[in-house]
Design an enzyme around this catalytic site. Structure first.
Site, PDB file in Angstrom:
ATOM      1  N   SER A  87      -1.907  14.740   9.306  1.00  0.00           N
ATOM      2  CA  SER A  87      -1.990  13.567   8.198  1.00  0.00           C
ATOM      3  C   SER A  87      -2.381  12.380   8.463  1.00  0.00           C
ATOM      4  O   SER A  87      -1.978  11.622   8.184  1.00  0.00           O
ATOM      5  CB  SER A  87      -0.384  13.698   7.135  1.00  0.00           C
ATOM      6  N   THR A 189       1.974  10.799   8.205  1.00  0.00           N
ATOM      7  CA  THR A 189       2.225   9.489   9.169  1.00  0.00           C
ATOM      8  C   THR A 189       2.401   9.399   9.648  1.00  0.00           C
ATOM      9  O   THR A 189       3.591   9.034  10.027  1.00  0.00           O
ATOM     10  CB  THR A 189       2.117   8.916   7.577  1.00  0.00           C
ATOM     11  N   THR A 207      -2.651   6.634   8.487  1.00  0.00           N
ATOM     12  CA  THR A 207      -2.414   7.922   7.829  1.00  0.00           C
ATOM     13  C   THR A 207      -3.725   8.388   7.411  1.00  0.00           C
ATOM     14  O   THR A 207      -4.167   7.544   6.764  1.00  0.00           O
ATOM     15  CB  THR A 207      -1.373   8.219   6.723  1.00  0.00           C
ATOM     16  N   VAL A 218      -4.437   6.181  -3.079  1.00  0.00           N
ATOM     17  CA  VAL A 218      -4.075   5.684  -1.897  1.00  0.00           C
ATOM     18  C   VAL A 218      -2.329   5.539  -2.058  1.00  0.00           C
ATOM     19  O   VAL A 218      -1.569   4.908  -3.255  1.00  0.00           O
ATOM     20  CB  VAL A 218      -4.808   4.038  -2.303  1.00  0.00           C
ATOM     21  N   GLY A 219      -1.493   5.502  -1.560  1.00  0.00           N
ATOM     22  CA  GLY A 219      -0.634   5.493  -1.167  1.00  0.00           C
ATOM     23  C   GLY A 219      -0.359   3.961  -0.950  1.00  0.00           C
ATOM     24  O   GLY A 219      -0.180   3.392  -0.113  1.00  0.00           O
ATOM     25  N   ASP A 220       1.316   4.595   0.269  1.00  0.00           N
ATOM     26  CA  ASP A 220       1.716   3.853   0.688  1.00  0.00           C
ATOM     27  C   ASP A 220       1.710   2.662   1.623  1.00  0.00           C
ATOM     28  O   ASP A 220       2.237   1.569   2.132  1.00  0.00           O
ATOM     29  CB  ASP A 220       3.629   3.348   0.971  1.00  0.00           C
ATOM     30  N   THR A 240       7.504   6.534   5.404  1.00  0.00           N
ATOM     31  CA  THR A 240       7.131   8.100   6.088  1.00  0.00           C
ATOM     32  C   THR A 240       6.967   9.041   4.490  1.00  0.00           C
ATOM     33  O   THR A 240       8.513   8.518   4.281  1.00  0.00           O
ATOM     34  CB  THR A 240       6.959   8.710   7.259  1.00  0.00           C
ATOM     35  N   GLY A 243       4.755   8.144  -0.751  1.00  0.00           N
ATOM     36  CA  GLY A 243       4.757   7.954  -0.918  1.00  0.00           C
ATOM     37  C   GLY A 243       4.456   7.064  -2.137  1.00  0.00           C
ATOM     38  O   GLY A 243       4.598   5.528  -2.094  1.00  0.00           O
TER      39      GLY A 243
HETATM   40  N1  ASP Z   1       3.323   8.142   3.323  1.00  0.00           N
HETATM   41  C1  ASP Z   1       1.995   8.732   2.924  1.00  0.00           C
HETATM   42  C2  ASP Z   1       1.289   8.688   2.107  1.00  0.00           C
HETATM   43  O1  ASP Z   1       2.146   9.188   0.994  1.00  0.00           O
HETATM   44  C3  ASP Z   1       2.220  10.154   3.387  1.00  0.00           C
HETATM   45  C4  ASP Z   1       2.754  10.610   4.950  1.00  0.00           C
HETATM   46  O2  ASP Z   1       3.737  10.533   5.085  1.00  0.00           O
HETATM   47  O3  ASP Z   1       2.615  11.659   4.883  1.00  0.00           O
HETATM   48  O4  ASP Z   1      -0.063   8.727   1.634  1.00  0.00           O
END
Ligand code: ASP
Length: 328
Positions: A87, A189, A207, A218-220, A240, A243
């Site tokens: 990831s 992540t 990540t 797009v995530g956090d 993590t 997100g």
């Molecule tokens: N936080 C990450 C996302 O949502 C995913 C992860 O922690 O693997 O993109």
């Protein structure tokens, strides 16, 4: 601790949050036993098992006298380059269309920060984020623009989809069912926080995001205050897991602000998770928070069991299981 003190502590942090509490109550909250305490700098803390190798690299840099901001970049480049970290960076699992797309952010002790999102074909998005921070007037570059910037800065384009990643994606295509498996498809992540010899804090987060996400999602992780946040007067936090849940609650910023109001890192992480489980359908998703304060104390909390993190402090680098809202 007396009944009354327990009551004040629980109602303050659980129901109301710690905002606007009198100093006396904040002092009571600071006596929480859950916070793991150690006084020695430097320290490095990061998410998941791959944090061990990242911590080693970051700690070496700190012991050589580097600033926290340099060490966090050096640390997270390790999983970015590791094809077994599925990831992060090279070897990350792709989106539904078979593209590996990357998000990253970095923040220093002065509040300076940089970020990239939806970046493709660059192995070290964290270093591109660092250049956004150091060499542009902006905070965030995305997609084609981020790639163009990276190429202008001398980064090389390469295919990040490994044979293993492609095989896994083709297998997923057989059902195309989007139901991330807790602790398997929705984690890895790397979020990493460091306190250098001077006691300054910086953080980095990088990540490839959730496996099989929609192209363009797009995530956090690249969003300052969601996937990671640092305030050098107070502490830092990184996230993590799913997100979307972190974005909806601006988790890392929230947790640092709770520490500002007197919560320990542990209490603040627990409240961060409480905000998620209050309104969101948390049963099928994992989220984990890690936080540190200026004293070198840390805390962690997750929705489900299974979140672990690596702590390098007092000459030891070890993997620790986090407590969670749902118990085993
Ligand atoms: N936080 C990450 C996302 O949502 C995913 C992860 O922690 O693997 O993109």
């Amino acid at each position: 601790m007396s009944e009354r003190r327990n009551f004040i502590k629980k109602s303050a942090i659980g129901a109301l949050g710690a905002f606007l509490l009198p100093k006396s109550t904040q002092a009571i909250m600071n006596t929480n036993n859950n916070t793991h305490s150690a006084k020695e700098f430097p320290m490095v803390i990061s998410t998941w098992r791959h944090g061990l190798a990242a911590n080693d690299a970051a700690m070496n840099s700190l012991l050589n006298g580097d600033k926290a901001i340099d060490s966090v970049e050096i640390g997270v480049r390790v999983p970015e380059a590791d094809p077994e970290s599925n990831s992060v960076g090279y070897g990350g699992w792709p989106d539904r269309d078979g593209h590996v797309t990357l998000d990253a952010c970095i923040m220093d002790e002065t509040g300076n920060c940089g970020s990239v999102s939806f970046l493709q074909n660059i192995k070290h998005p964290i270093s591109v984020a660092r250049k956004v921070m150091d060499e542009t007037p902006h905070v965030m570059l995305s997609g084609k623009g981020a790639l163009q910037f990276a190429l202008e800065k001398g980064f090389e384009e390469e295919n990040l989809l490994t044979k293993k990643g492609e095989k896994r994606w083709r297998k997923w295509l057989e059902t195309s069912e989007y139901k991330p498996i807790i602790n398997v498809e929705n984690h890895d992540t790397i979020g990493l926080l460091a306190l250098d010899k001077k006691g300054d804090i910086s953080g980095a987060c990088t990540t490839s995001g959730l496996a099989w996400k929609l192209h363009g999602r797009v995530g956090d992780s690249p969003v300052i205050g969601a996937g990671m946040f640092v305030d050098n007067e107070i502490g830092g936090c990184c996230a993590t897991g799913v997100g979307e849940a972190v974005l909806k609650t601006l988790g890392s910023f929230l947790i640092v602000e709770l520490m500002r109001q007197g919560a320990t890192p542990q209490e603040a992480c627990e409240e961060g998770i409480a905000r998620i489980v209050k309104n969101q359908n948390y049963k099928d998703m994992q989220i984990g928070y890690l936080a540190i304060n200026k004293k070198g104390e840390h805390g962690s909390y997750a929705v489900h069991p299974g979140f672990n993190y690596a702590l390098h402090q007092n000459g030891e680098n070890k993997l620790i299981d986090s407590n969670s809202f749902i118990k085993k």
